[in-house]
Design a protein around this motif. Sequence first.
Motif, PDB file in Angstrom:
ATOM      1  N   LEU A  52       7.700   7.226 -12.818  1.00  0.00           N
ATOM      2  CA  LEU A  52       6.981   7.900 -13.902  1.00  0.00           C
ATOM      3  C   LEU A  52       7.669   6.638 -15.476  1.00  0.00           C
ATOM      4  CD1 LEU A  52       6.339  11.644 -13.182  1.00  0.00           C
ATOM      5  CD2 LEU A  52       4.156  10.337 -13.580  1.00  0.00           C
ATOM      6  N   LEU A  53       8.451   6.212 -15.079  1.00  0.00           N
ATOM      7  CA  LEU A  53       9.452   5.313 -15.967  1.00  0.00           C
ATOM      8  C   LEU A  53       8.751   4.315 -16.401  1.00  0.00           C
ATOM      9  CD1 LEU A  53      13.279   5.647 -14.006  1.00  0.00           C
ATOM     10  CD2 LEU A  53      12.001   7.033 -15.404  1.00  0.00           C
ATOM     11  N   VAL A  54       9.099   4.044 -17.404  1.00  0.00           N
ATOM     12  CA  VAL A  54       8.275   2.932 -18.283  1.00  0.00           C
ATOM     13  C   VAL A  54       9.371   2.436 -18.682  1.00  0.00           C
ATOM     14  CG1 VAL A  54       6.939   2.574 -20.376  1.00  0.00           C
ATOM     15  CG2 VAL A  54       6.899   4.617 -19.049  1.00  0.00           C
ATOM     16  N   PRO A  55       9.419   0.704 -18.940  1.00  0.00           N
ATOM     17  CA  PRO A  55      10.193   0.027 -19.168  1.00  0.00           C
ATOM     18  C   PRO A  55      10.578   0.418 -20.655  1.00  0.00           C
ATOM     19  CG  PRO A  55       9.088  -1.087 -17.596  1.00  0.00           C
ATOM     20  CD  PRO A  55       8.321   0.666 -17.871  1.00  0.00           C
ATOM     21  N   GLY A  56      11.821   0.432 -20.757  1.00  0.00           N
ATOM     22  CA  GLY A  56      12.149   0.655 -22.092  1.00  0.00           C
ATOM     23  C   GLY A  56      11.335  -0.401 -23.356  1.00  0.00           C
ATOM     24  N   ASN A  57      11.321  -1.952 -22.943  1.00  0.00           N
ATOM     25  CA  ASN A  57      10.498  -2.950 -23.487  1.00  0.00           C
ATOM     26  C   ASN A  57       8.705  -2.275 -24.201  1.00  0.00           C
ATOM     27  OD1 ASN A  57      10.047  -3.337 -21.291  1.00  0.00           O
ATOM     28  ND2 ASN A  57      10.679  -6.148 -21.832  1.00  0.00           N
ATOM     29  N   ASN A  58       8.541  -1.857 -23.365  1.00  0.00           N
ATOM     30  CA  ASN A  58       7.054  -1.243 -23.423  1.00  0.00           C
ATOM     31  C   ASN A  58       6.568  -0.124 -24.590  1.00  0.00           C
ATOM     32  OD1 ASN A  58       6.030  -3.045 -21.908  1.00  0.00           O
ATOM     33  ND2 ASN A  58       6.076  -2.392 -20.396  1.00  0.00           N
ATOM     34  N   VAL A  59       7.996   0.678 -24.691  1.00  0.00           N
ATOM     35  CA  VAL A  59       8.260   1.852 -25.523  1.00  0.00           C
ATOM     36  C   VAL A  59       8.522   1.256 -27.499  1.00  0.00           C
ATOM     37  CG1 VAL A  59       8.722   3.835 -26.172  1.00  0.00           C
ATOM     38  CG2 VAL A  59       7.862   3.069 -23.722  1.00  0.00           C
ATOM     39  N   GLU A  60       7.481   1.679 -27.812  1.00  0.00           N
ATOM     40  CA  GLU A  60       8.227   1.438 -29.617  1.00  0.00           C
ATOM     41  C   GLU A  60       7.882   3.149 -30.483  1.00  0.00           C
ATOM     42  OE1 GLU A  60       4.832  -1.059 -32.147  1.00  0.00           O
ATOM     43  OE2 GLU A  60       5.357  -2.110 -30.389  1.00  0.00           O
ATOM     44  N   LEU A  61       8.324   2.860 -31.560  1.00  0.00           N
ATOM     45  CA  LEU A  61       8.670   3.959 -32.829  1.00  0.00           C
ATOM     46  C   LEU A  61       7.199   3.864 -33.426  1.00  0.00           C
ATOM     47  CD1 LEU A  61      11.821   5.948 -33.300  1.00  0.00           C
ATOM     48  CD2 LEU A  61       9.787   6.415 -31.596  1.00  0.00           C
ATOM     49  N   ARG A  62       6.057   3.978 -34.034  1.00  0.00           N
ATOM     50  CA  ARG A  62       5.530   3.989 -34.407  1.00  0.00           C
ATOM     51  C   ARG A  62       5.006   5.484 -35.772  1.00  0.00           C
ATOM     52  NH1 ARG A  62       0.129   1.148 -31.688  1.00  0.00           N
ATOM     53  NH2 ARG A  62       1.654  -0.700 -31.134  1.00  0.00           N
ATOM     54  N   ASN A  63       5.172   4.958 -36.718  1.00  0.00           N
ATOM     55  CA  ASN A  63       5.515   6.454 -37.371  1.00  0.00           C
ATOM     56  C   ASN A  63       6.086   7.734 -36.614  1.00  0.00           C
ATOM     57  OD1 ASN A  63       3.599   4.678 -39.950  1.00  0.00           O
ATOM     58  ND2 ASN A  63       2.153   5.232 -38.643  1.00  0.00           N
ATOM     59  N   GLY A  64       7.215   7.791 -36.394  1.00  0.00           N
ATOM     60  CA  GLY A  64       7.639   8.618 -36.399  1.00  0.00           C
ATOM     61  C   GLY A  64       7.522   9.272 -34.525  1.00  0.00           C
ATOM     62  N   ALA A  65       6.467   7.957 -33.597  1.00  0.00           N
ATOM     63  CA  ALA A  65       6.127   9.057 -32.653  1.00  0.00           C
ATOM     64  C   ALA A  65       6.293   7.646 -31.817  1.00  0.00           C
ATOM     65  CB  ALA A  65       4.086   9.272 -32.612  1.00  0.00           C
ATOM     66  N   ALA A  66       6.583   8.019 -30.494  1.00  0.00           N
ATOM     67  CA  ALA A  66       6.890   7.259 -29.215  1.00  0.00           C
ATOM     68  C   ALA A  66       5.869   6.287 -29.097  1.00  0.00           C
ATOM     69  CB  ALA A  66       7.635   7.659 -28.170  1.00  0.00           C
ATOM     70  N   VAL A  67       5.522   5.421 -28.308  1.00  0.00           N
ATOM     71  CA  VAL A  67       4.422   5.174 -28.675  1.00  0.00           C
ATOM     72  C   VAL A  67       4.242   3.907 -27.146  1.00  0.00           C
ATOM     73  CG1 VAL A  67       2.269   3.833 -29.022  1.00  0.00           C
ATOM     74  CG2 VAL A  67       2.856   5.243 -30.832  1.00  0.00           C
ATOM     75  N   ILE A  68       3.386   3.901 -25.903  1.00  0.00           N
ATOM     76  CA  ILE A  68       3.431   2.918 -24.946  1.00  0.00           C
ATOM     77  C   ILE A  68       2.530   2.351 -25.496  1.00  0.00           C
ATOM     78  CG2 ILE A  68       3.832   2.595 -22.643  1.00  0.00           C
ATOM     79  CD1 ILE A  68       4.417   5.738 -22.515  1.00  0.00           C
TER      80      ILE A  68
END
Length: 68
Positions: A52-68
Amino acid sequence: MDPTEAWNALVEEFRSFGGRAENVIQREGPLGLGLCPIDPCQPVDLMVPRSLLVPGNNVELRNGAAVI
């Protein structure tokens, strides 16, 4: 479904994937939803399985929301 039932269903689903969540509940705080101990005198046991872990480079913040 009331919030307690919804939380319990989510935790059971999380456990079905191999996760561990003991003495923890979701609550609303000044910064929004978060995890809090049910009994602050007892330890929290929270483990996310590798599947269930997601690599950090696949996550970004968009308008204050975490997006995978």
